[in-house]
Design a protein around this motif. Structure first.
Motif, short mmCIF file in Angstrom:
data_model
loop_
_atom_site.label_atom_id
_atom_site.label_comp_id
_atom_site.label_asym_id
_atom_site.label_seq_id
_atom_site.Cartn_x
_atom_site.Cartn_y
_atom_site.Cartn_z
N GLY A 117 0.82 -1.20 0.00
CA GLY A 117 0.00 0.00 0.00
C GLY A 117 0.85 1.25 0.00
N LEU A 118 1.92 1.19 0.76
CA LEU A 118 2.78 2.37 0.86
C LEU A 118 3.60 2.58 -0.41
N GLN A 119 3.89 1.49 -1.07
CA GLN A 119 4.64 1.64 -2.30
C GLN A 119 3.89 2.52 -3.28
N VAL A 140 0.86 14.80 -7.95
CA VAL A 140 0.30 14.73 -9.30
C VAL A 140 1.18 13.93 -10.24
N GLY A 141 2.45 13.80 -9.89
CA GLY A 141 3.32 13.05 -10.76
C GLY A 141 3.31 13.63 -12.15
N ASN A 142 3.05 12.78 -13.11
CA ASN A 142 3.05 13.26 -14.48
C ASN A 142 1.67 13.66 -14.95
N ARG A 183 -2.14 2.76 -13.67
CA ARG A 183 -1.02 3.55 -14.12
C ARG A 183 -0.44 4.34 -12.97
N GLN A 184 -1.36 4.92 -12.20
CA GLN A 184 -0.92 5.73 -11.08
C GLN A 184 -0.12 4.90 -10.09
N ASP A 185 -0.68 3.75 -9.78
CA ASP A 185 0.02 2.90 -8.82
C ASP A 185 1.42 2.61 -9.31
N LYS A 186 1.48 2.33 -10.59
CA LYS A 186 2.77 1.98 -11.13
C LYS A 186 3.72 3.17 -11.05
N GLU A 187 3.18 4.31 -11.42
CA GLU A 187 4.01 5.51 -11.42
C GLU A 187 4.56 5.80 -10.05
N VAL A 188 3.66 5.83 -9.10
CA VAL A 188 4.09 6.18 -7.75
C VAL A 188 5.07 5.14 -7.25
N PHE A 189 4.75 3.92 -7.55
CA PHE A 189 5.64 2.85 -7.13
C PHE A 189 7.03 3.05 -7.73
N GLN A 190 7.04 3.30 -9.01
CA GLN A 190 8.33 3.51 -9.66
C GLN A 190 9.08 4.66 -9.02
N GLN A 191 8.34 5.73 -8.81
CA GLN A 191 8.99 6.90 -8.23
C GLN A 191 9.61 6.57 -6.89
N ASN A 192 8.80 5.96 -6.07
CA ASN A 192 9.29 5.63 -4.73
C ASN A 192 10.50 4.73 -4.80
N MET A 193 10.38 3.72 -5.62
CA MET A 193 11.44 2.75 -5.68
C MET A 193 12.71 3.34 -6.27
N LYS A 194 12.50 4.10 -7.32
CA LYS A 194 13.66 4.70 -7.96
C LYS A 194 14.39 5.60 -7.00
N GLN A 252 18.14 13.29 -9.28
CA GLN A 252 17.91 13.11 -10.70
C GLN A 252 17.08 11.88 -11.08
N PRO A 253 17.35 10.79 -10.49
CA PRO A 253 16.63 9.61 -10.96
C PRO A 253 15.12 9.77 -10.85
N LEU A 254 14.75 10.70 -10.06
CA LEU A 254 13.34 10.80 -9.84
C LEU A 254 12.58 11.22 -11.06
N MET A 255 13.25 11.86 -11.92
CA MET A 255 12.52 12.25 -13.10
C MET A 255 12.39 11.01 -13.94
N GLY A 256 11.26 10.44 -13.90
CA GLY A 256 11.05 9.25 -14.72
C GLY A 256 11.13 9.67 -16.16
N HIS A 257 11.28 8.72 -17.01
CA HIS A 257 11.35 9.10 -18.41
C HIS A 257 10.05 9.71 -18.85
N LYS A 258 8.99 9.35 -18.17
CA LYS A 258 7.69 9.91 -18.54
C LYS A 258 7.72 11.42 -18.43
N ASP A 259 8.38 11.84 -17.40
CA ASP A 259 8.51 13.28 -17.21
C ASP A 259 8.96 13.94 -18.49
N LEU A 260 9.94 13.33 -19.04
CA LEU A 260 10.57 13.97 -20.16
C LEU A 260 9.62 14.03 -21.34
N THR A 261 9.06 12.92 -21.61
CA THR A 261 8.21 12.90 -22.78
C THR A 261 7.01 13.79 -22.61
N HIS A 262 6.64 13.93 -21.37
CA HIS A 262 5.45 14.69 -21.10
C HIS A 262 5.61 16.15 -21.17
#
Lengths: 170, 898
Positions: A48-50, A120-122, B633-644, B868-878
């Motif tokens: 959940g936190l992830q 908001v992320g992207n 998508r959101q879950d994935k994004e946030v997850f990626q961000q956190n993990m990255k 820096q890593p936090l900027m996912g590639h999506k950032d860039l394209t977006h």
């Protein structure tokens, strides 16, 4: 650490003994490496936190001494702010410190931007987001110093009744 | 549905119409067949529907008249006025026709008048609120109704035993229980009518209203059980019958809900395939919901529950499937029908009360009933609330309880049920009818009239009319995230956990099945809102004559026209917000054109843009559709961000290795390469410096903020003694002059110019629309600015630096690949790389460096790398296409640096 008997009532939390015992159990479950404190990695082991964009901020606020880890006392005190018995001010303070990243007692434009960016992320481009932040700050900022003090924050957020919302059952 | 509406009042008229039907063509048998008549009067052929239409018309006209006076309607609920009107009309009819006509017939009421109201309330039920309070609602609906029915019945029986009720009221315990069961139910129509005008807070409203909807099952069961007991005679009732009665409670309620859900499923499934026949979409909604009602009624299940569940269940999918216009049509038709039915119900209630042949008065019974329903309602509420408050996170306080007790209005359902009683089996029917009428009138008129002052007097928290402000919107999202996080940390899995499971199931199976693919379109919605925002800007721009942004308009904050509204003063704006975004001239105009509208748009933007906290999903889905995709998508994004973030900080601290891939943006990489080659070596060795503030803003974390503060102050000091010159020009112009001289004259960097439009730019709809929006700022104009607003500029620029202008996201990848050819790069190149022509602010390298160098220490470099890593590639394209909607490229240069 994490032994509930070593943390009796004088932890000045809002929890009774039973609740602290339960939280202690939870703590030990989270404490994967049994170090007696929770690192961000350990928090992130929860699915959940992830997926929570603000997890970093929440952990930072829990981590009151700033050593990057949340020990049992910080854990209890942090969670205690979400107790039903918690005071409104406490809860507001927690919410405020989510924004106040540098702990200087003010939310600056940049801080608000960063927190919102996490949220908001992207989904939202930086331009509109910055506009949003500007607007928010302008509205919130009563004394015109360009940043938001705790009082100014309370003035707006206070009537959201968050003290009723920011409650978690333990 | 129209024919249904027309049928509404037909039934009561059938009696009158039927007798006259044979005389329809009053023609003497001997008459020769008439020739072609020029004019024929055929009243009887149209009588029934005509009367129905006339009644509805009359009711509507009455409504209009009521609302002519704001004062009256603000004091007296509409339902009261309608009942009174009904009384007057009933009196007139009685006086003219010598017999009571046009009464509220139970058949009409249950088959035609009730369904639209219930469907309307079920369909537009705030689902999140409803489910959040489901426990309380169910308790009040089931336990509360049972309690009311039994206590009232028994107390009335006791009253009779005590001799306070006249002996002519022939009723035993069972009769009183039957009466208690029909009089105890809170009526959805009355509650809705009164509470909609009172505007108590949402929780209170949903509890009372939800109770009134859900108690239908209990009422129906109680009524039927008691009725059959009475018909059987109390002597013949076996113990098994009691058990059956209890069992039937579950059958009726669960059965009703099941029927509703089945039809909701069918409805959602059907609307999935209506792409080519949009026009029948609204019809389907009404037909299937009505079918659900009739089916449940046919099976003697709770029809109200069926329609409520149908509306509640199908809404999400139906709204996603049907077209925008159909949505509007559904909404308005539903509201119209419901309001029409409600009006007619109250009016007919008034008319029915006039018919004295139906009722017989007994003061003891009437007063006793009135007292008991009020008393036991209050007592029941207090007791139940006490129990509920043991479990509720947000307890219901005393004032809430008072309003809940007082809001227990009885209405047409009770009246219809009492009319349905069989006089031969229930000898006291006439007395019950009279009592019911009095109770209904008392609750609707007296309580309806007084509840508003009461609510005011008790200072019950009202619901807020205005939409939540921008701030609230933001903070609520934050709170939800915080709450979700803390819940997870603490490990409490309650309601939210199950809700989450349901969402998962819904996402995996239901939505796949019930929604069309095209319904997944979160992304489009954001663009759409943004597009509209821009269009609106354009319109307001044109409205203002388009000259606002020309030299005179823009530059002189001292000009009276601009100063008239304090907050639009450019200086003020710059000072207050202190950010680059304000230099966007359109924003200035927008602010001036009305903060409210802006807020509304921002609200939508946020709705689409903010990550949805877990517990908010449902609510969001119902209001603005958020596709399931979005969540995934959101879950994935946030997850990626956190993990990255974690991984990166770990790696960078350990080995200083970066793992971002250059494959992210092949095109950009190409650009960078060129840049890199051009400027190779110039700044190699200290690249991170200038990038620091650029990318920081996009994703920044904790450490960044401290340094930001520092740089902030240092910058301001420094700039105070220097003038600023900035030059703005059209992108096209720049593009032409482009790489050669244009930019060079202004700024050391040759690469101001955005490359050819990205594909995203070409595709995006607002892209083309934006061209008209060009903000024209002549260079002379802008040169004036610093004189007037030097301070503002300085501040804003300093904050610009600290904030970092958003789109510069490519930068990090470069610096983090030292061995890569891209690496060596002139410090300011990142500033000029973006393909987006939105106003971007360019500072000469020395400025940036200067600002940086003070606050920066060697320790800062690893930090930046961490970021820096936090900027996912999506950032860039977006970002680049995203920001692309401004056609003008404005540069600011400080003369000192040239």
């Amino acid at each position: 650490m994490g032994n509930e008997s070593s943390y009796p009532e004088e932890m000045c939390s809002h929890f009774d003994h039973e609740e602290i015992r339960r939280l202690g159990k939870r703590f030990r479950k989270l404490d994967l490496d049994h170090s007696g404190s929770l690192s961000v990695e350990e928090f992130l082991s929860l699915p959940g936190l992830q997926q929570n964009p603000l997890v970093q901020r929440v952990v930072d606020v829990f981590d009151t001494d700033g050593n990057g880890e949340v020990d049992f006392k910080e854990f209890i005190l942090g969670a205690s702010q979400f107790s039903v018995k918690g005071h409104e001010e406490e809860k507001l303070r927690f919410a405020f410190s989510i924004y106040d990243m540098d702990k200087d007692g003010y939310i600056s434009n940049g801080e608000l931007f960063q927190v919102l960016k996490m949220m908001v992320g992207n989904n939202l481009k930086d331009g509109p987001l910055q506009q949003l932040v500007d607007k928010t700050i302008i509205i919130l900022d009563r004394d015109g110093d360009g940043k938001i003090s705790f009082e100014e924050f309370c003035a707006v957020v206070g009537n959201l009744e968050i003290h009723k919302k920011l409650v978690v059952m333990v | 549905m129209l024919h249904v509406a027309l049928l509404l009042l037909r039934l009561p008229l059938v009696g009158a119409g039927a007798t006259e039907e044979p005389t329809q063509e009053p023609r003497a048998p001997g008459d020769p067949p008439p020739g072609l008549a020029l004019f024929r009067w055929q009243w009887h052929e149209v009588e029934a529907p005509y009367l129905v239409a006339l009644w509805i018309l009359l009711a509507s006209l009455a409504k209009i008249v009521f609302h002519l006076s704001r004062k009256v309607t603000s004091l007296v609920p509409e339902s009261c006025l309608l009942i009174l009107l009904g009384l007057v009309l009933g009196g007139i009819v009685l006086a003219v026709a010598k017999k009571a006509e046009y009464q509220l017939e139970p058949g009409t009421f249950f088959l035609f008048l009730l369904p639209p109201i219930v469907l309307d309330s079920g369909y537009f039920m705030p689902s999140r609120l409803f489910f959040d309070n489901l426990g309380a609602i169910l308790t009040y609906a089931v336990v509360g109704t049972l309690w009311n029915a039994f206590t009232t019945g028994i107390a009335l029986w006791g009253l009779q035993q005590a001799g306070l009720v006249a002996p002519r009221v022939q009723a035993g315990l069972l009769d009183f229980l039957l009466f208690g069961s029909l009089i105890s139910a809170v009526d959805p129509v009355a509650v809705l009518a009164v509470f909609e005008e009172v505007h108590v807070n949402e929780t209170l409203f949903i509890i009372v209203f939800g109770e009134s909807l859900l108690n239908d099952a209990v009422t129906v069961v109680l009524y039927k059980v008691c009725n059959s007991f009475v018909e059987m005679g109390s002597a013949n009732v076996q113990a098994s019958d009691y058990l059956k009665g209890i069992a039937s409670l579950f059958v009726v309620s669960l059965g009703g809900a099941a029927v509703g859900l089945v039809f909701a499923f069918l409805l959602a499934l059907t609307t999935r395939f209506t792409k080519r026949v949009r026009i029948i979409e609204p019809l389907l909604v009404f037909l299937l919901a009505y079918a659900a009602y009739l089916t449940a009624e046919m099976a003697s299940l709770s029809a109200i529950l069926a329609v409520t569940m149908c509306g509640l269940g199908c809404k999400k999918y139906v709204e996603a499937n049907i077209s925008h216009k159909s949505r509007t049509a559904v909404k308005y038709t539903m509201k119209t029908l419901a309001s029409c039915a409600e009006t007619v119900i109250f009016m007919l209630l008034g008319i029915s009360a006039v018919d004295s042949s139906k009722w017989a008065w007994d003061s003891g019974l009437v007063l006793g009933t009135l007292f008991y329903i009020l008393f036991f309602r209050a007592l029941g509420v207090v007791l139940q609330t006490w129990v509920l408050n043991q479990f509720r996170l947000v307890p219901l306080d005393k004032i809430d309880q008072v309003v809940m007790s007082y809001g227990g209005l009885r209405g047409a359902v009770a009246f219809a049920l009492v009319i349905l009683l069989d006089r031969t089996k229930v000898p006291a029917k006439d007395y019950f009818v009279a009592t019911t009428i009095v109770v209904v009138f008392f609750t609707v008129i007296v309580q309806g009239l007084t509840i508003k002052p009461l609510v005011k007097w008790l200072k019950v928290k009202r619901s807020e009319h205005h939409k939540p402000t921008l701030n609230q919107e933001l903070h609520e999202h934050t709170f939800d995230h915080i709450l979700a996080a803390v819940e997870d940390v603490v490990g409490h899995h309650g309601y939210h956990y199950w809700r989450d499971r349901w969402e998962q199931f819904d996402k995996k199976y239901l939505s796949q099945l019930l929604m069309r693919r095209s319904a997944y379109r979160i992304r489009d919605q954001i663009w759409d809102v943004y597009y509209r925002l821009n269009i609106r800007d354009a319109i307001s721009f044109v409205d203002q004559g388009g000259h606002v942004l020309s030299s005179t308009g823009l530059t002189l904050p001292s000009m009276p026209s601009r100063n008239s509204v304090a907050e639009t003063s450019v200086t003020n704006l710059l000072r207050e917000s202190g950010s680059g975004a304000c230099l966007d001239l359109q924003v200035i105009d927008t602010v001036r054109s009305g903060r409210d509208r802006e807020d509304a748009v921002m609200h939508h933007l946020l709705c689409g843009g903010l990550y949805k906290p877990r517990r908010r999903y449902k609510a969001s889905c119902s209001r603005h559709f958020i596709s399931e995709d979005a969540r995934e998508r959101q879950d994935k994004e946030v997850f990626q961000q956190n993990m990255k973030r974690r991984l990166e900080s770990f790696k960078s601290t350990k080995h200083n290795i970066c793992f971002t891939k250059s494959k992210l943006r092949p095109r950009k990489a190409g650009h960078r390469k060129k840049d890199g080659v051009a400027n190779t070596e110039t700044t190699y060795g200290k690249p991170p410096r200038d990038l620091g503030f650029q990318d920081a803003a996009a994703v920044v974390l904790t450490m960044e903020s401290e340094e930001e503060e520092e740089s902030d102050s240092s910058e301001t000091e420094k700039e105070d003694d220097e003038g600023i010159i900035f030059v703005a020009r059209a992108t096209n112009e720049v593009l032409q002059e482009g790489k050669v001289s244009g930019s060079l004259e202004v700024c050391p960097s040759p690469r101001i110019i955005p490359p050819s439009p990205t594909c995203a730019e070409k595709e995006l709809p607002w892209k083309s629309g934006q061209r008209d929006l060009a903000v024209y700022v002549s260079s002379e104009t802008t040169k004036i600015v610093p004189v007037d607003m030097q301070k503002g500029w300085n501040q804003s620029i300093s904050s610009l630096e600290s904030l970092a202008s958003p789109p510069c996201t490519q930068a990090p990848t470069i610096t983090r690949l030292p061995p890569h050819p891209l690496v060596a790069e002139e410090p300011q190149t990142p500033l000029h790389q973006f393909s987006d022509p939105r106003p971007s602010f360019t500072f000469p390298p020395s400025l940036a460096k200067a600002g940086r160098s003070r606050s920066e220490s060697s320790a800062e470099i690893p930090q930046q790398q961490e970021l820096q890593p936090l900027m996912g590639h999506k950032d860039l394209t977006h970002l680049s296409p995203g920001a692309a909607n401004r056609r003008w490229h404005i540069q600011f240069n400080r003369s000192g640096q040239l």
